[in-house]
Design an enzyme around this catalytic site. Sequence first.
Site, PDB file in Angstrom:
ATOM      1  N   VAL A  99       0.863  -1.177   0.000  1.00  0.00           N
ATOM      2  CA  VAL A  99       0.000   0.000   0.000  1.00  0.00           C
ATOM      3  C   VAL A  99       0.898   1.225   0.000  1.00  0.00           C
ATOM      4  CG1 VAL A  99      -1.858   1.254   1.165  1.00  0.00           C
ATOM      5  CG2 VAL A  99      -1.735  -1.245   1.347  1.00  0.00           C
ATOM      6  N   CYS A 100       0.561   2.205  -0.827  1.00  0.00           N
ATOM      7  CA  CYS A 100       1.289   3.474  -0.846  1.00  0.00           C
ATOM      8  C   CYS A 100       2.768   3.222  -1.140  1.00  0.00           C
ATOM      9  CB  CYS A 100       1.050   4.193   0.483  1.00  0.00           C
ATOM     10  SG  CYS A 100       1.400   5.965   0.475  1.00  0.00           S
TER      11      CYS A 100
END
Length: 211
Positions: A99-100
Amino acid sequence: MKIACFVFEGITALDIVGPYEVLQRLPDAEVVFVGKEIGPVRTDTKSLALMADAAMGDVQEADVLVMPGGFGTRPLEHDTEVLDWVRAIHATTQWTTSVCTGSLVLGAAGILNGKRATTHWTSLPRLVEFGAEPTGERVVPQGKIVTAAGVSSGIDMALWLTAQIAGDDWAKGVQLSIEYDPQPPFDCGSPEKAPPEITQFLRDLMAERDL
C-alpha cells in the site's frame, strides 16, 4: 490463512489498519503484526503507536504479506535485513501486497522488476528506479503481487484480494460489514481531479519531507 502485516517507525496508520480491517475477516485468518523487533512503533505523525507482536526472525512464512507505506519506508529501502526478510517471505506467499510507498520497499527487494505497479501519486516516478512500470491505477495485480496506490486504496486492494481468496459474495459481505460506502464531501481524491494549486501544495509538502 496467515497474514503478515509489517509495521515500522514512520508508518502511515491507515495503510495497514485499512487492509487489516478487511483481511482479518477472511475465513480462518491469522493476522500477525511483524516488526524488526517486538514492541511498539510510532506512526508518521508520532501521535499513534502500533504494536509489533512478532519480530522478523519469528515469522518465516506467510500466505499473505502486506507492506504498508509512510515516511518511514525511505530507510527500509536500504535496510538489508528487512529486504532479505521481504524476499524470503515473498518466496512463501500466495499473495505479496503493498500500500502506498510500501511498493518502493518491494521494489528495493527486487520484486517489482519488469512489472506494472503503483504507489502514492507523488512517488510514482520513483518506481522506475526499481525496474517497474508506474501506473496511476488504484489497485494493480501482477500475478501474486498486488500494489495499491496511496493510503485509503489499501481498503480497495484488500477487498479485491478477499474476493480472489474467498469469493465475491464474501468480499461483498466484508464491505457491508465495515460499511465501506465512500461519499466524500469533495471530488478531490486524485491529482487528475484536484485543483492545480492543491496538487502543487501537496507536491511541495511531500518534497519537504523527502517522500
